[in-house]
Write an enzyme that holds these catalytic residues in place. Structure first.
Site, PDB file in Angstrom:
ATOM      1  N   GLY A   1      31.718  67.636  35.970  1.00 15.44           N
ATOM      2  CA  GLY A   1      32.857  67.499  35.073  1.00 15.44           C
ATOM      3  C   GLY A   1      32.544  67.948  33.660  1.00 15.44           C
ATOM      4  O   GLY A   1      31.396  67.939  33.223  1.00 15.44           O
TER       5      GLY A   1
ATOM      6  N   LYS B   1      24.193  65.741  30.450  1.00 17.92           N
ATOM      7  CA  LYS B   1      25.622  65.768  30.163  1.00 17.92           C
ATOM      8  C   LYS B   1      26.343  64.701  30.971  1.00 17.92           C
ATOM      9  O   LYS B   1      26.104  64.553  32.163  1.00 17.92           O
ATOM     10  CB  LYS B   1      26.201  67.145  30.523  1.00 17.92           C
ATOM     11  CG  LYS B   1      27.697  67.267  30.398  1.00 17.92           C
ATOM     12  CD  LYS B   1      28.511  67.508  31.650  1.00 17.92           C
ATOM     13  CE  LYS B   1      28.007  67.158  32.957  1.00 17.92           C
ATOM     14  NZ  LYS B   1      29.023  67.113  34.029  1.00 17.92           N
TER      15      LYS B   1
ATOM     16  N   TYR C   1      40.983  62.799  31.414  1.00 19.47           N
ATOM     17  CA  TYR C   1      40.904  64.221  31.081  1.00 19.47           C
ATOM     18  C   TYR C   1      41.183  64.484  29.604  1.00 19.47           C
ATOM     19  O   TYR C   1      40.764  65.508  29.071  1.00 19.47           O
ATOM     20  CB  TYR C   1      41.883  65.013  31.953  1.00 19.47           C
ATOM     21  CG  TYR C   1      41.487  65.017  33.412  1.00 19.47           C
ATOM     22  CD1 TYR C   1      40.533  65.905  33.887  1.00 19.47           C
ATOM     23  CD2 TYR C   1      42.038  64.106  34.305  1.00 19.47           C
ATOM     24  CE1 TYR C   1      40.154  65.905  35.210  1.00 19.47           C
ATOM     25  CE2 TYR C   1      41.657  64.091  35.641  1.00 19.47           C
ATOM     26  CZ  TYR C   1      40.711  64.989  36.086  1.00 19.47           C
ATOM     27  OH  TYR C   1      40.322  64.981  37.404  1.00 19.47           O
TER      28      TYR C   1
ATOM     29  N   ASP D   1      23.576  63.435  38.897  1.00 21.57           N
ATOM     30  CA  ASP D   1      23.479  64.119  40.186  1.00 21.57           C
ATOM     31  C   ASP D   1      23.109  65.592  40.017  1.00 21.57           C
ATOM     32  O   ASP D   1      22.318  66.134  40.783  1.00 21.57           O
ATOM     33  CB  ASP D   1      24.797  63.995  40.953  1.00 21.57           C
ATOM     34  CG  ASP D   1      24.988  62.601  41.535  1.00 21.57           C
ATOM     35  OD1 ASP D   1      24.050  62.089  42.155  1.00 21.57           O
ATOM     36  OD2 ASP D   1      26.079  62.025  41.352  1.00 21.57           O
TER      37      ASP D   1
ATOM     38  N   ASP E   1      30.437  59.698  30.650  1.00 16.74           N
ATOM     39  CA  ASP E   1      30.351  58.309  31.108  1.00 16.74           C
ATOM     40  C   ASP E   1      29.242  57.527  30.418  1.00 16.74           C
ATOM     41  O   ASP E   1      29.255  56.302  30.418  1.00 16.74           O
ATOM     42  CB  ASP E   1      30.122  58.260  32.621  1.00 16.74           C
ATOM     43  CG  ASP E   1      31.347  58.679  33.407  1.00 16.74           C
ATOM     44  OD1 ASP E   1      32.393  58.930  32.782  1.00 16.74           O
ATOM     45  OD2 ASP E   1      31.264  58.761  34.643  1.00 16.74           O
TER      46      ASP E   1
ATOM     47  N   MET F   1      37.637  56.204  31.715  1.00 13.21           N
ATOM     48  CA  MET F   1      36.631  56.819  32.576  1.00 13.21           C
ATOM     49  C   MET F   1      35.316  56.026  32.522  1.00 13.21           C
ATOM     50  O   MET F   1      34.984  55.404  31.526  1.00 13.21           O
ATOM     51  CB  MET F   1      36.397  58.268  32.181  1.00 13.21           C
ATOM     52  CG  MET F   1      37.358  59.221  32.857  1.00 13.21           C
ATOM     53  SD  MET F   1      36.809  60.941  32.788  1.00 13.21           S
ATOM     54  CE  MET F   1      37.875  61.655  34.041  1.00 13.21           C
ATOM     55  N   GLY F   2      34.582  56.127  33.612  1.00 11.53           N
ATOM     56  CA  GLY F   2      33.323  55.399  33.745  1.00 11.53           C
ATOM     57  C   GLY F   2      33.224  54.810  35.129  1.00 11.53           C
ATOM     58  O   GLY F   2      33.455  53.624  35.326  1.00 11.53           O
TER      59      GLY F   2
END
Length: 548
Positions: free
Chosen positions: A78, A199, A422, A173, A202, A247-248
Site C-alpha cells: 500500500g 514503509k 485512503y 511483509d 500503520d 487504518m491499522g
C-alpha cells in the site's frame, strides 16, 4: 500535467539530511545480532544473512565502491506519503557516488521485477516527483515474491539490465520478502544485493533501530485534521456521535497517535481490549456508559476512534478469525462454489470447531458475511472491508435502548460512521516525512555502495533536528520471528504492537476519563509546510512521548 501552486512550491523544497550523509561516509559496525524470537529456526532459514552487525554512519573516509552501479527500485504494498522522496534520496545518493550510475524502477510493484516491466529514472522524471505524495512514479503492487522461479526470473531480468542491487520499499511483509530474496541471491552468489526501506502508515514496523516507518507522520496528521474538523462540527451542532474507524489492521498506533493529537471522547485500543480479555459486548458497554454520562451533562454528541483491526483483538473473535483463515485457505474453492452467503455460512459452520461455530452463528449475518470475504495476499482477513464502526453504532444504540428502559440513560443518540484510510495514504508528505524519507533513500544508496545485503535502511534519533539524526542499517533477520500464515509457519518481521506500559499509551490513559466526560477537543488543522520549524517540522506525539 497541470500543477497546483503547492506542488510548484514544494518542488523547490530541499530535504534536510543527517550531517553524516552530507560528505564522505564511514561505516561503524556494532555487535552481531540475533532474531527477536525463534532464533534457531530463523538462522536455519537464513544462514547467509543471519547474525550480521548493526551499522551506523559517521563522517569520515569512505570505503564505498565508486565503480558504475545499476540499481533497481520496487515500491511494494500500500501507498505511504514520502515514497517518492525515498526514490529521490536513492537517486541523488547514487548519482553523487558516480554520475554514470543508473537507476531503474520496476513498474507495478514486485510483479514488475518478474515480468521485466521497468523504466529508467532520469533527472527529468525524478525532479517531477520530489516532495510529492503517492507512488505513481513507478506504481506499486502486492505480488508476493516467494517462489524460486520468481527469484530466478527476477535475477535474469536484473542481469540483463546490469543491475547490481535491488531496493524494496515496503512494510513488514514486503521487507520479509526482501530478506528472503537477499538470502537466495547471497546463497547463489548471484551478485545482486537487496536492501529494504521501512514503509507503512500503520506504524507497526518499528523497533529499537526503526523508530518509525515512513508515512505514519503524514497520514496521522491528515486523519487528525479530519477528526478535528468533525469534532468542531460535533461541538457546533451538538447532536451527533461520530464513530471513526482508522487504518491499522494489526496495531492501534494510528488511533493512539490521532487521539493524542485531537483528544476525542473515546479511543479504543485493540491491544488493551485483548489484554483485558474483553468481549465485543464489553466494548459496547464501555462506549455506551460514556455516551450516557455525557448525556447526563446535556451533551448528546462526541467522537469515538476505532482501529480497523479491532475485531481481531477481541479474544473470541481472534480465535474465530484464525480458524476462518485456515478453513478458507483449505476450502476456498468449496466456499466460492456456493452462490448465496446463506449457503456459505451454513458450510463454514460445519467446518468450525463447536465453540467457534456458536460464536459465528451469534453474529449478525452482514458481519458474518464480511468475515468470509476473500483474504489478502498474505492470507489475512481484509479488516478494512469489515464495517466495525457501523456494527458498534448498531450495538451501542441497542445497549442504550435497554439502559433507557432501566432508567440508566435519558439522552438522545444519533450516530454517523466514518472510515479514514485512503484519504491519508498519498498525501503530500509533511516536512518530517519529506526529510526522513529522503534520508532513508540516501542511506540505502550508501548501504549499496558498501556492498551490503539483507539490511534495512535505518535513521534514528528522530526527535532531534535532522542534522543530528543517526543513519545506518539494521539486518532484517534481527526483526524476524515465525508466524502462522496460510495454515503454515513462515518467517516474518514481527509486528510492533502498542505497548500498554509505553509512554504514548500512558499519556492517553492518564487523560481518557477527563476527555471522555469533558469536551476538550483539539483542532490540529492542515499540515503546515511553510513557517516556523516548531510548527512545520514537528514529529508525531508518539515519538515525542517515547523520547521523554
Amino acid at each position: 500535467m497541470i500543477k497546483s501552486p503547492l506542488q510548484i512550491a514544494r518542488e523547490s523544497y530541499s530535504p534536510k539530511l543527517p550531517k553524516a550523509l552530507k560528505g564522505s561516509v564511514k561505516i561503524v559496525e556494532g555487535k552481531n545480532t540475533e532474531s527477536v524470537a525463534d532464533q534457531s529456526d530463523i538462522q536455519k532459514l537464513f544462514p547467509n544473512t543471519y547474525g550480521m552487525p548493526v551499522l551506523s554512519f559517521e563522517a569520515g573516509d569512505s570505503s564505498a565502491n565508486n565503480e558504475v552501479m545499476n540499481v533497481g527500485l520496487i515500491l511494494s504494498g500500500g501507498q505511504a506519503p514520502g515514497g517518492h522522496n525515498v526514490i529521490s534520496g536513492i537517486y541523488d545518493g547514487l548519482k553523487k557516488l558516480n554520475p554514470a550510475n543508473k537507476v531503474y524502477g520496476f513498474l507495478g510493484g514486485p510483479g514488475g521485477l518478474v515480468d521485466n516491466k521497468y523504466m529508467e529514472l532520469t533527472d527529468d522524471i525524478v525532479d517531477h516527483y520530489r516532495n510529492t505524495g503517492g507512488f505513481d512514479i513507478i506504481g506499486s503492487g502486492r505480488t508476493k515474491l516467494e517462489e524460486e522461479a520468481q527469484f530466478d526470473k527476477g535475477l535474469e531480468n536484473c542481469k540483463a539490465l546490469g543491475i547490481n542491487a535491488l531496493v524494496i520499499i515496503g512494510g513488514d511483509d514486503s521487507n520479509t520478502n526482501a530478506c528472503v530474496l537477499a538470502e537466495y541471491y547471497k546463497q547463489k552468489n548471484a551478485g545482486v544485493q537487496v536492501i529494504g526501506c521501512p514503509k507503512t502508515i500503520d506504524g507497526d514496523l518499528k523497533n529499537e533501530m526503526i523508530e518509525t516507518s515512513f508515512g505514519f507522520d503524514t497520514a496521522c496528521k491528515v486523519y487528525s485534521e479530519l477528526i478535528g474538523n468533525i469534532q468542531r462540527d460535533a461541538n457546533s451542532a451538538k447532536k451527533y456521535w461520530h464513530f471513526i474507524k482508522l487504518m491499522g489492521r494489526s496495531a492501534s498506533h494510528i488511533a493512539l497517535e490521532c487521539a493524542l493529537q485531537t483528544q476525542p471522547n473515546v479511543t479504543i485500543i485493540s491491544e488493551e481490549v485483548e489484554a483485558n480479555n474483553m468481549t465485543l459486548d464489553q466494548v459496547v458497554e464501555y462506549i455506551a456508559n460514556i455516551v450516557a454520562k455525557r448525556a447526563a451533562n446535556g451533551e448528546n454528541f462526541g467522537t469515538v476512534l476505532i482501529p480497523e483491526g479491532l475485531v481481531e483483538f477481541i479474544p473470541a473473535m481472534k480465535k474465530l478469525i484464525s480458524e476462518l483463515n485456515d478453513l478458507l485457505a483449505h476450502h476456498e474453492e468449496e466456499v466460492n462454489a456456493f452462490e448465496s452467503n446463506k449457503e456459505k455460512r451454513e458450510f463454514v459452520v460445519t467446518k468450525l470447531s463447536p465453540e467457534m461455530a456458536e460464536v459465528f452463528k451469534s453474529l449478525p449475518n452482514t458481519f458474518a458475511n464480511q468475515l468470509m470475504l476473500d483474504r489478502d495476499p498474505h492470507g489475512n482477513v481484509q479488516v478494512s472491508m469489515i464495517e466495525t464502526e457501523k456494527l458498534l453504532i448498531d450495538m451501542v444504540k441497542a445497549k442504550l435502548k435497554k439502559m433507557k428502559k432501566a432508567g440508566l440513560y435519558a439522552g438522545k443518540f444519533s450516530a454517523q460512521g466514518h472510515f479514514f484510510g485512503y484519504e491519508g495514504r498519498c498525501a503530500s508528505p509533511s516536512n518530517f516525512d519529506a526529510d526522513y524519507c529522503y534520508s532513508l533513500g540516501y542511506t540505502a544508496s550508501v548501504l549499496i555502495a558498501e556492498g551490503k545485503t539483507g539490511y534495512m535502511a535505518s535513521v534514528r534519533n528522530l526527535t532531534a533536528s535532522a542534522d543530528e539524526w543517526i543513519a545506518g542499517g539494521v539486518p532484517v533477520t534481527m526483526m524476524m520471528n515465525m508466524e502462522r500464515r496460510h495454515g503454515a509457519m513462515k518467517p516474518v518481521i514481527q509486528k510492533a504492537l502498542v505497548l500498554l506500559d509505553g509512554a504514548p499509551f500512558k499519556a492517553l490513559a492518564d487523560n481518557r476519563e477527563d476527555w471522555a466526560i469533558n469536551t476538550k477537543y483539539v483542532y490540529p488543522g492542515p499540515i503546515q509546510y511553510f513557517g516556523p520549524t516548531e510548527v512545520c517540522d514537528l514529529p508525531t506525539k508518539t515519538l515525542i512521548e517515547e523520547s521523554k
